[in-house]
Design a protein around this motif. Structure first.
Motif, PDB file in Angstrom:
ATOM      1  N   ARG A   1      34.297   4.029 -36.362  1.00 44.25           N
ATOM      2  CA  ARG A   1      34.442   4.627 -37.842  1.00 44.25           C
ATOM      3  C   ARG A   1      34.158   3.328 -38.565  1.00 44.25           C
ATOM      4  NH1 ARG A   1      40.442   4.399 -40.642  1.00 44.25           N
ATOM      5  NH2 ARG A   1      41.132   2.421 -39.729  1.00 44.25           N
ATOM      6  N   ARG A   2      33.760   3.325 -39.773  1.00 42.00           N
ATOM      7  CA  ARG A   2      33.723   2.532 -41.136  1.00 42.00           C
ATOM      8  C   ARG A   2      34.559   3.129 -42.232  1.00 42.00           C
ATOM      9  NH1 ARG A   2      28.204  -0.052 -43.085  1.00 42.00           N
ATOM     10  NH2 ARG A   2      28.560  -1.470 -41.375  1.00 42.00           N
ATOM     11  N   TYR A   3      35.166   2.339 -42.790  1.00 45.10           N
ATOM     12  CA  TYR A   3      35.804   2.829 -43.952  1.00 45.10           C
ATOM     13  C   TYR A   3      35.180   1.385 -45.209  1.00 45.10           C
ATOM     14  CZ  TYR A   3      39.706  -0.144 -44.156  1.00 45.10           C
ATOM     15  OH  TYR A   3      40.830  -1.130 -43.790  1.00 45.10           O
ATOM     16  N   GLU A   4      35.161   2.262 -46.532  1.00 44.99           N
ATOM     17  CA  GLU A   4      34.380   1.303 -47.591  1.00 44.99           C
ATOM     18  C   GLU A   4      35.329   1.444 -48.698  1.00 44.99           C
ATOM     19  OE1 GLU A   4      30.805   3.423 -48.020  1.00 44.99           O
ATOM     20  OE2 GLU A   4      29.731   1.885 -46.455  1.00 44.99           O
ATOM     21  N   LYS A   5      35.541   0.183 -49.276  1.00 41.74           N
ATOM     22  CA  LYS A   5      36.267   0.110 -50.693  1.00 41.74           C
ATOM     23  C   LYS A   5      35.086  -0.235 -51.701  1.00 41.74           C
ATOM     24  CE  LYS A   5      40.087   1.449 -49.547  1.00 41.74           C
ATOM     25  NZ  LYS A   5      40.584   2.766 -49.867  1.00 41.74           N
ATOM     26  N   PHE A   6      35.514   0.501 -52.764  1.00 43.14           N
ATOM     27  CA  PHE A   6      34.746   0.269 -54.046  1.00 43.14           C
ATOM     28  C   PHE A   6      35.381  -0.484 -55.120  1.00 43.14           C
ATOM     29  CE2 PHE A   6      32.741   3.561 -51.444  1.00 43.14           C
ATOM     30  CZ  PHE A   6      31.742   3.221 -51.413  1.00 43.14           C
ATOM     31  N   LEU A   7      34.690  -1.121 -56.058  1.00 40.51           N
ATOM     32  CA  LEU A   7      35.296  -1.717 -57.129  1.00 40.51           C
ATOM     33  C   LEU A   7      36.293  -0.985 -58.092  1.00 40.51           C
ATOM     34  CD1 LEU A   7      35.346  -4.301 -58.930  1.00 40.51           C
ATOM     35  CD2 LEU A   7      33.554  -3.584 -60.158  1.00 40.51           C
ATOM     36  N   GLY A   8      35.938   0.365 -58.140  1.00 41.80           N
ATOM     37  CA  GLY A   8      36.887   1.174 -58.671  1.00 41.80           C
ATOM     38  C   GLY A   8      38.100   1.820 -58.089  1.00 41.80           C
ATOM     39  N   ASP A   9      38.325   1.491 -56.548  1.00 44.02           N
ATOM     40  CA  ASP A   9      39.053   1.525 -56.128  1.00 44.02           C
ATOM     41  C   ASP A   9      40.330   0.570 -56.128  1.00 44.02           C
ATOM     42  OD1 ASP A   9      38.200   3.852 -54.645  1.00 44.02           O
ATOM     43  OD2 ASP A   9      37.192   2.579 -53.103  1.00 44.02           O
ATOM     44  N   MET A  10      40.157  -0.421 -56.665  1.00 44.19           N
ATOM     45  CA  MET A  10      41.033  -1.816 -56.797  1.00 44.19           C
ATOM     46  C   MET A  10      41.995  -1.708 -57.952  1.00 44.19           C
ATOM     47  SD  MET A  10      40.166  -2.913 -53.998  1.00 44.19           S
ATOM     48  CE  MET A  10      40.770  -4.654 -53.844  1.00 44.19           C
ATOM     49  N   ALA A  11      42.322  -0.606 -58.586  1.00 43.96           N
ATOM     50  CA  ALA A  11      43.117  -0.465 -59.926  1.00 43.96           C
ATOM     51  C   ALA A  11      44.366  -1.136 -59.439  1.00 43.96           C
ATOM     52  CB  ALA A  11      42.970   0.732 -60.351  1.00 43.96           C
ATOM     53  N   GLY A  12      44.859  -1.985 -60.078  1.00 46.50           N
ATOM     54  CA  GLY A  12      46.239  -2.499 -59.822  1.00 46.50           C
ATOM     55  C   GLY A  12      46.421  -3.539 -58.780  1.00 46.50           C
ATOM     56  N   VAL A  13      45.225  -4.086 -58.228  1.00 44.89           N
ATOM     57  CA  VAL A  13      45.324  -5.067 -57.036  1.00 44.89           C
ATOM     58  C   VAL A  13      45.230  -6.565 -57.805  1.00 44.89           C
ATOM     59  CG1 VAL A  13      44.044  -6.261 -55.120  1.00 44.89           C
ATOM     60  CG2 VAL A  13      44.051  -3.633 -55.491  1.00 44.89           C
ATOM     61  N   TYR A  14      44.497  -6.572 -58.775  1.00 42.15           N
ATOM     62  CA  TYR A  14      44.385  -8.115 -59.386  1.00 42.15           C
ATOM     63  C   TYR A  14      45.361  -8.179 -60.609  1.00 42.15           C
ATOM     64  CZ  TYR A  14      40.105  -8.255 -56.655  1.00 42.15           C
ATOM     65  OH  TYR A  14      39.198  -8.360 -55.493  1.00 42.15           O
ATOM     66  N   HIS A  15      45.773  -9.312 -60.463  1.00 37.97           N
ATOM     67  CA  HIS A  15      46.728  -9.786 -61.695  1.00 37.97           C
ATOM     68  C   HIS A  15      45.935  -9.504 -63.109  1.00 37.97           C
ATOM     69  CE1 HIS A  15      49.422 -11.818 -64.477  1.00 37.97           C
ATOM     70  NE2 HIS A  15      48.634 -12.947 -64.733  1.00 37.97           N
ATOM     71  N   ASP A  16      44.731 -10.081 -63.205  1.00 41.35           N
ATOM     72  CA  ASP A  16      44.150 -10.033 -64.348  1.00 41.35           C
ATOM     73  C   ASP A  16      43.211  -8.922 -64.445  1.00 41.35           C
ATOM     74  OD1 ASP A  16      42.280 -10.501 -66.366  1.00 41.35           O
ATOM     75  OD2 ASP A  16      41.958 -12.662 -66.128  1.00 41.35           O
ATOM     76  N   GLU A  17      44.023  -7.931 -65.003  1.00 43.15           N
ATOM     77  CA  GLU A  17      43.627  -6.512 -65.118  1.00 43.15           C
ATOM     78  C   GLU A  17      42.274  -6.202 -66.015  1.00 43.15           C
ATOM     79  OE1 GLU A  17      43.932  -2.082 -64.397  1.00 43.15           O
ATOM     80  OE2 GLU A  17      44.748  -3.877 -63.358  1.00 43.15           O
ATOM     81  N   ALA A  18      42.419  -7.221 -67.207  1.00 44.64           N
ATOM     82  CA  ALA A  18      41.414  -7.035 -67.975  1.00 44.64           C
ATOM     83  C   ALA A  18      39.943  -7.476 -67.381  1.00 44.64           C
ATOM     84  CB  ALA A  18      41.616  -7.807 -69.337  1.00 44.64           C
TER      85      ALA A  18
END
Length: 206
Positions: free
Chosen positions: A26-43
């Motif tokens: 299998r392959r699974y992929e993550k996209f930029l929009g999936d990373m909400a809340g992951v980075y401290h610098d949300e802005a």
């Protein structure tokens, strides 16, 4: 009647240093929009989404697991993780990271290409960061939360291997407000350093 157990056959796999496995399950992929809340610098993350689009691919995982007995004792899952470079403010691109659902399960990561850091923490507050370049590996013991970080300017590709019954707990990090430490640019060339994550509230194991 045969008393021998039914077993899977050996499977040859072609592993690319650029990321990916020919013969993967299998392959699974993550996209930029999936990373909400992951980075401290949300802005900074939101600005990247606005500029680049939520559907931009940022990392993917190929793995191979046996079709029969995958959760049986002794079975292994192997794969490659490919994390593309990027910055969100001063933070380097990361994977979501996890602790294994069966927490005592270990995992091996071997760097195939690129440059990065394996960020490691325990629920009781220990923290480590292991730099990985091609040919270097880290043997992650059980009970260590781990996350890949791309500190270079090319894809960071690692080969991994772990017990097939291990599972992943992603919520532990999210519920804690992120990992205890952030891997950020050190302001001096292309180096990196650890800095405390002010959003981190402590791990609360389920």
């Amino acid at each position: 009647m045969s008393t021998h157990p039914v077993v899977d056959l050996p499977v040859p796999l072609l592993i690319s240093p650029e990321g990916g496995i020919e013969g993967r399950s299998r392959r699974y992929e993550k996209f930029l929009g999936d990373m909400a809340g992951v980075y401290h610098d949300e802005a900074a993350w939101q600005a990247s989404v606005a500029a680049r689009g939520a559907d931009e691919l940022i990392y993917w995982v190929d793995d191979h697991r046996y079709q029969d007995g995958v959760d049986g004792p002794g079975a292994l899952i192997i794969g490659t993780s490919t994390l593309l470079p990027g910055r969100y403010g001063s933070e380097f691109a990361v994977t979501r990271g996890h602790l294994h659902a069966i927490a005592d399960r270990a995992e091996l990561y071997y760097c195939l290409s690129g440059r990065g850091v394996m960020l490691l923490e325990t629920i009781d507050g220990q923290s480590e960061a292991v730099e990985l370049t091609p040919g270097k590996a880290v043997n992650v013991p059980g009970h260590w939360i781990h996350r890949s970080v791309n500190t270079g300017d090319e894809p960071f590709v690692t080969l991994f291997c772990y017990a097939a019954d291990a599972g992943q707990d992603y919520a532990l990090i999210a519920d804690a407000g992120g990992m205890k430490s952030l891997v950020v640019a050190d302001g001096d060339g292309d180096g990196w350093k650890l800095t405390p994550n002010p959003d981190h509230t402590g791990y609360r194991p389920s």
